[in-house]
Design an enzyme around this catalytic site. Structure first.
Site, mmCIF file in Angstrom:
data_model
loop_
_atom_site.group_PDB
_atom_site.id
_atom_site.type_symbol
_atom_site.label_atom_id
_atom_site.label_comp_id
_atom_site.label_asym_id
_atom_site.label_seq_id
_atom_site.Cartn_x
_atom_site.Cartn_y
_atom_site.Cartn_z
ATOM 1 C CG ASP A 156 2.385 10.042 -10.353
ATOM 2 O OD1 ASP A 156 3.329 10.234 -11.151
ATOM 3 O OD2 ASP A 156 2.533 10.003 -9.116
ATOM 4 C CD GLU A 207 2.836 5.199 -1.783
ATOM 5 O OE1 GLU A 207 3.140 5.189 -2.988
ATOM 6 O OE2 GLU A 207 1.941 5.924 -1.316
ATOM 7 C CB THR A 235 7.382 7.168 -8.116
ATOM 8 O OG1 THR A 235 6.474 8.189 -8.523
ATOM 9 C CG2 THR A 235 7.153 6.833 -6.658
#
Length: 282
Positions: A85, A67, A90
């Site tokens: 995305d 990640e 995020t």
């Protein structure tokens, strides 16, 4: 990190948290003494596993390598960006997303434990953008506030607690029910981190259901390696359904490497690659 497709989020979030419970294993097939013995052996093996503190640390490093391209997972409390995305921001140690509800739940938890914190004023905006990729009411000021909050041990603990509640604990519990060892529990954990809980086709439950068409978990008398290969095949299929996750190296050159080596307990030393970068533990 993916959770749920943006257009399905609103529906998913309307379901109580208890509905996040993962699918229970199907009744044991066959019923022969050999199958029963293998199933009992599998359940005994999985009595401890990824929730051992040392193995949990390894799990966090493995996920961070995929990640955040780093083994220093604790440095990710302050991480925040929009990776394009469709899930908005995020952020944090497990990739909490502003568009999928888990970031909102995290900030709500933080507000309960630490009233008046720097992120609390953004709760109305987080509720408004939930289910979308919008930054409305957030933006750079919110990003700065997130990084400030990340210095607060209470916010770090909130991230740890939400990671465990939504992702880690359910994945490990399902792994133990299925009779898989530490590696299998990690394979489940990494899948639920990316694809989210639930039973949709590309969620954790959907991936597990697809794998069940090809193999049986050890708790049902199946071979552990065959089962985990079937699960990883289903995971790769799910990843390829979305462009943002189409690079499957976290499976192909990491998890599959450990499985092919027969390292079912995820014992170091571990060597793997993600996105072409090499990593080592131990």
């Amino acid at each position: 990190m993916a959770r749920l497709a943006p257009f399905a989020v609103a529906l998913a979030l309307a379901v109580p948290a208890a509905s996040y419970a993962l699918a229970s294993p199907a009744p044991e097939q066959g019923g022969s003494a050999t199958v029963a013995a293998r199933a009992e052996q599998a359940r005994t093996r999985a009595a401890t596993g990824l929730d051992d503190p040392a193995k949990k640390e390894i799990a966090m490093q493995l996920v961070s390598s995929a990640e955040n391209s780093s083994l220093d997972w604790k440095d990710q409390y302050r991480y925040i960006e929009d990776i394009g995305d469709g899930r908005g921001y995020t952020a944090g140690i497990i990739g909490f997303c502003s568009g999928t509800g888990d970031m909102l739940e995290l900030v709500e938890r933080y507000a309960r434990t630490t009233p008046g914190n720097v992120l609390a004023p953004y709760l109305p905006a987080l509720r408004k953008v939930n289910g979308t990729d919008s930054h409305e009411g957030l933006g750079s000021a919110f990003e700065d506030a997130w990084r400030t909050a990340a210095e607060d041990p209470a916010f770090q603990q909130a991230q740890n607690d939400e990671r465990d509640r939504v992702y880690f604990d359910p994945a490990v519990a399902q792994g133990k029910q299925d009779g898989v060892g530490t590696l299998g529990q990690f394979i489940y954990y990494d899948a639920i981190v990316m694809h989210g809980p639930g039973n949709g086709g590309t969620s954790f439950g959907g991936i597990r259901a697809r794998a069940l068409r090809e193999a049986q978990p050890p708790a049902q008398g199946g071979d552990e390696t065959a089962w985990l290969n079937a699960f990883l095949d289903a995971r790769v299929w799910a990843m390829k359904q979305e462009e943002a996750h189409s690079d499957t190296s976290r499976v192909d050159t990491a998890q599959r490497v450990f499985l092919d080596a027969g390292n079912l307990e995820l014992d170091p030393p571990l060597e793997w690659k993600v996105y072409g970068d090499s990593y080592r533990i131990g």
